[in-house]
Design a protein around this motif. Structure first.
Motif, PDB file in Angstrom:
ATOM      1  N   PRO A 183      87.923  -3.538 -34.669  1.00 11.25           N
ATOM      2  CA  PRO A 183      88.411  -3.123 -33.353  1.00 11.25           C
ATOM      3  C   PRO A 183      87.845  -3.935 -32.201  1.00 11.25           C
ATOM      4  N   LEU A 184      86.626  -4.456 -32.345  1.00  9.22           N
ATOM      5  CA  LEU A 184      86.013  -5.157 -31.216  1.00  9.22           C
ATOM      6  C   LEU A 184      84.947  -6.119 -31.717  1.00  9.22           C
ATOM      7  N   LYS A 185      85.059  -7.359 -31.287  1.00  4.54           N
ATOM      8  CA  LYS A 185      84.025  -8.327 -31.658  1.00  4.54           C
ATOM      9  C   LYS A 185      83.910  -9.399 -30.576  1.00  4.54           C
ATOM     10  N   ILE A 186      82.742 -10.030 -30.559  1.00  5.81           N
ATOM     11  CA  ILE A 186      82.479 -11.161 -29.678  1.00  5.81           C
ATOM     12  C   ILE A 186      82.221 -12.369 -30.557  1.00  5.81           C
ATOM     13  N   ILE A 187      82.952 -13.441 -30.323  1.00  2.00           N
ATOM     14  CA  ILE A 187      82.690 -14.693 -31.033  1.00  2.00           C
ATOM     15  C   ILE A 187      82.314 -15.739 -29.993  1.00  2.00           C
ATOM     16  N   PHE A 188      81.429 -16.652 -30.358  1.00  2.00           N
ATOM     17  CA  PHE A 188      80.886 -17.565 -29.353  1.00  2.00           C
ATOM     18  C   PHE A 188      80.566 -18.934 -29.950  1.00  2.00           C
ATOM     19  N   GLY A 189      80.500 -19.930 -29.050  1.00  2.00           N
ATOM     20  CA  GLY A 189      80.161 -21.291 -29.436  1.00  2.00           C
ATOM     21  C   GLY A 189      78.667 -21.496 -29.607  1.00  2.00           C
ATOM     22  N   ARG A 190      78.299 -22.678 -30.084  1.00  2.00           N
ATOM     23  CA  ARG A 190      76.919 -22.914 -30.542  1.00  2.00           C
ATOM     24  C   ARG A 190      75.881 -22.814 -29.437  1.00  2.00           C
ATOM     25  N   GLU A 191      76.206 -23.163 -28.184  1.00  2.00           N
ATOM     26  CA  GLU A 191      75.203 -23.118 -27.126  1.00  2.00           C
ATOM     27  C   GLU A 191      74.870 -21.686 -26.703  1.00  2.00           C
ATOM     28  N   LEU A 192      75.688 -20.719 -27.131  1.00  2.00           N
ATOM     29  CA  LEU A 192      75.412 -19.324 -26.811  1.00  2.00           C
ATOM     30  C   LEU A 192      74.593 -18.633 -27.895  1.00  2.00           C
ATOM     31  N   LEU A 193      74.322 -19.356 -28.971  1.00  3.75           N
ATOM     32  CA  LEU A 193      73.582 -18.762 -30.078  1.00  3.75           C
ATOM     33  C   LEU A 193      72.238 -18.184 -29.645  1.00  3.75           C
ATOM     34  N   PRO A 194      71.445 -18.893 -28.783  1.00  2.09           N
ATOM     35  CA  PRO A 194      70.152 -18.322 -28.370  1.00  2.09           C
ATOM     36  C   PRO A 194      70.280 -16.990 -27.619  1.00  2.09           C
TER      37      PRO A 194
ATOM     38  N   LEU B 180      84.716 -23.148 -31.544  1.00  4.68           N
ATOM     39  CA  LEU B 180      84.910 -22.954 -30.106  1.00  4.68           C
ATOM     40  C   LEU B 180      84.130 -24.017 -29.344  1.00  4.68           C
ATOM     41  N   ASN B 181      84.452 -24.185 -28.077  1.00  2.00           N
ATOM     42  CA  ASN B 181      83.647 -25.058 -27.234  1.00  2.00           C
ATOM     43  C   ASN B 181      82.216 -24.515 -27.189  1.00  2.00           C
ATOM     44  N   PRO B 182      81.218 -25.368 -26.995  1.00  2.00           N
ATOM     45  CA  PRO B 182      79.818 -24.937 -27.096  1.00  2.00           C
ATOM     46  C   PRO B 182      79.449 -23.753 -26.216  1.00  2.00           C
ATOM     47  N   ARG B 183      80.064 -23.647 -25.004  1.00  8.11           N
ATOM     48  CA  ARG B 183      79.705 -22.577 -24.068  1.00  8.11           C
ATOM     49  C   ARG B 183      80.832 -21.548 -23.912  1.00  8.11           C
ATOM     50  N   GLU B 184      81.688 -21.495 -24.885  1.00  6.46           N
ATOM     51  CA  GLU B 184      82.843 -20.602 -24.824  1.00  6.46           C
ATOM     52  C   GLU B 184      82.570 -19.319 -25.611  1.00  6.46           C
ATOM     53  N   PHE B 185      83.110 -18.204 -25.116  1.00 10.29           N
ATOM     54  CA  PHE B 185      83.067 -16.967 -25.898  1.00 10.29           C
ATOM     55  C   PHE B 185      84.374 -16.209 -25.735  1.00 10.29           C
ATOM     56  N   HIS B 186      84.725 -15.465 -26.783  1.00 13.20           N
ATOM     57  CA  HIS B 186      85.933 -14.658 -26.791  1.00 13.20           C
ATOM     58  C   HIS B 186      85.562 -13.208 -27.074  1.00 13.20           C
ATOM     59  N   ILE B 187      86.273 -12.282 -26.446  1.00 11.43           N
ATOM     60  CA  ILE B 187      86.201 -10.873 -26.813  1.00 11.43           C
ATOM     61  C   ILE B 187      87.517 -10.570 -27.523  1.00 11.43           C
ATOM     62  N   VAL B 188      87.412 -10.066 -28.745  1.00 11.73           N
ATOM     63  CA  VAL B 188      88.572  -9.943 -29.623  1.00 11.73           C
ATOM     64  C   VAL B 188      88.749  -8.495 -30.050  1.00 11.73           C
TER      65      VAL B 188
ATOM     66  N   LEU C 234      82.242  -7.701 -21.208  1.00 17.31           N
ATOM     67  CA  LEU C 234      82.661  -6.750 -22.233  1.00 17.31           C
ATOM     68  C   LEU C 234      83.056  -5.435 -21.587  1.00 17.31           C
ATOM     69  N   ARG C 235      82.258  -4.981 -20.613  1.00 17.45           N
ATOM     70  CA  ARG C 235      82.576  -3.735 -19.888  1.00 17.45           C
ATOM     71  C   ARG C 235      83.932  -3.839 -19.207  1.00 17.45           C
ATOM     72  N   GLU C 236      84.154  -4.932 -18.490  1.00 14.97           N
ATOM     73  CA  GLU C 236      85.422  -5.115 -17.780  1.00 14.97           C
ATOM     74  C   GLU C 236      86.597  -5.113 -18.758  1.00 14.97           C
TER      75      GLU C 236
END
Length: 273
Positions: free
Chosen positions: A98-109, A144-152, A178-180
Motif C-alpha cells: 500500500p505504501l513505500k518509499i524508494i530512493f536513489g543512492r545518495e539518499l541511502l545515509p 533512480l537518480n542519486p538524489r531522487e525519491f518516489h512515494i509509491v 510523505l505527510r502531504e
C-alpha cells in the motif's frame, strides 16, 4: 504439508515480525486488545494466545497463518530451500504494497541507522485526523537518480522529487512530503484491508454500530468505495462511525442507490444540511 507447532518458535516468529513492522510490544498489544505482559509471554514462548487472536495477528503483522503456525508452505523451489521459498512467498505477498518509499543512492545515509521515529510520530498525528497510514516500506533503488525519491502506493508513483544538489537531504523533509502525499491522496492509498482494520478498531468503542452491520449488511468493498469517494471530496474518515450510521439509514429507507447519491447524502448528513 507438515505441521509441527513449537511454542518457542511461534513466539520468536511473532517477535521477529513485530520488529520488522516497527511496532513495540505495547503498540502490538494495544492493537490486539491484550496487555503488553500477555504479548511478552507469547513472544517468550511461555504460553499461546487464544485461537481468536491468530487472524488479527496475521493481519497486523502481514504474514500468513501458515508462517506463524509453522505449517510448511507449498514447495516452489526445486531444491525445497526454505529460505528461498520464504523469500518468494514474501515477495508475492508484498507485490502490491500500500505504501513505500524508494530512493536513489545518495539518499541511502538518510535511511541508514535510524529508528524512523519521525514516521511513527507522523502516524500518530494522522490517526487524530481519522487517517490510518499503512506501514511504509523503505527500499533503495539505484536505477533512480542519486538524489531522487518516489512515494509509491500499490506500484503507482503518487509523488516523486529529485532533490537539488544545493539542498540538504534530511529524513524530516522526506517525512513531510510523505505527510502531504498521504493526506492529499488518501483515496488512492485506502484499501479493503485498511477499512477492515478501521472498523475492527471501532468495535472497541462502537460495538453496537459494527456488530451485525459490517460486513454483514455493509460489505467491506462497498464501505471502501464510499470512503474513497468521501475522502476524495475533501472529507475526513474521522466521521467513519457517522458514515456507517447514515449508510444503514439509507439502506433501510432505500433512498440512495448509486455511490454518488450515497456520498451526497453523507456530506449533507454530516454537515447537518
Amino acid at each position: 504439508m507438515c505441521f509441527e507447532l513449537s511454542q518457542n518458535e511461534f513466539g520468536k516468529r511473532i517477535a521477529e515480525c513485530r520488529r520488522k513492522m516497527g511496532l513495540t510490544q505495547e503498540e502490538l498489544a494495544n492493537r490486539l486488545g491484550v496487555t503488553p505482559q500477555a504479548l511478552s509471554q507469547y513472544e517468550r514462548g511461555v504460553r499461546y494466545p487464544d485461537v481468536g487472536l491468530i487472524k488479527p495477528l496475521c493481519t497486523i503483522l502481514q504474514v500468513s497463518a501458515d508462517y506463524l503456525l509453522q505449517i510448511e508452505e507449498k514447495i516452489v523451489a526445486e531444491d525445497g530451500n526454505p529460505k528461498i521459498q520464504d523469500e518468494i512467498w514474501r515477495n508475492l505477498r508484498n507485490a502490491l504494497e500500500p505504501l513505500k518509499i524508494i530512493f536513489g543512492r545518495e539518499l541511502l545515509p538518510v535511511f541508514e541507522d535510524t529508528d524512523f521515529q519521525a514516521i511513527a510520530e507522523l502516524r500518530v498525528k494522522l490517526s487524530r485526523q481519522g487517517i490510518l497510514m499503512p506501514v511504509v516500506r523503505i527500499y533503495d533503488e539505484f536505477s533512480l537518480n542519486p538524489r531522487e525519491f518516489h512515494i509509491v502506493a500499490y506500484n503507482n508513483v503518487v509523488y516523486k522529487e529529485d532533490i537539488p544538489a544545493e539542498q540538504t537531504i534530511s529524513l524530516p523533509y522526506i517525512v513531510d512530503k510523505l505527510r502531504e502525499t498521504v493526506t492529499g491522496r488518501y483515496d488512492e492509498i485506502l484499501s479493503v484491508d485498511m477499512i477492515k482494520d478501521l472498523t475492527d478498531n471501532l468495535r472497541f468503542s462502537h460495538s453496537a454500530l459494527i456488530e451485525g452491520i459490517v460486513p454483514e449488511k455493509i460489505s467491506y468493498s462497498m464501505l471502501t468505495s464510499i470512503c474513497k469517494g468521501f475522502v476524495k471530496r475533501g472529507n475526513s474518515l474521522i466521521y467513519l462511525p457517522r458514515i456507517i450510521e447514515i449508510m444503514m439509514e439509507l439502506q433501510r429507507s432505500g433512498k440512495a442507490q448509486s455511490d454518488e447519491e450515497i456520498l451526497d447524502c453523507l456530506v449533507a448528513g454530516i454537515k447537518g444540511e
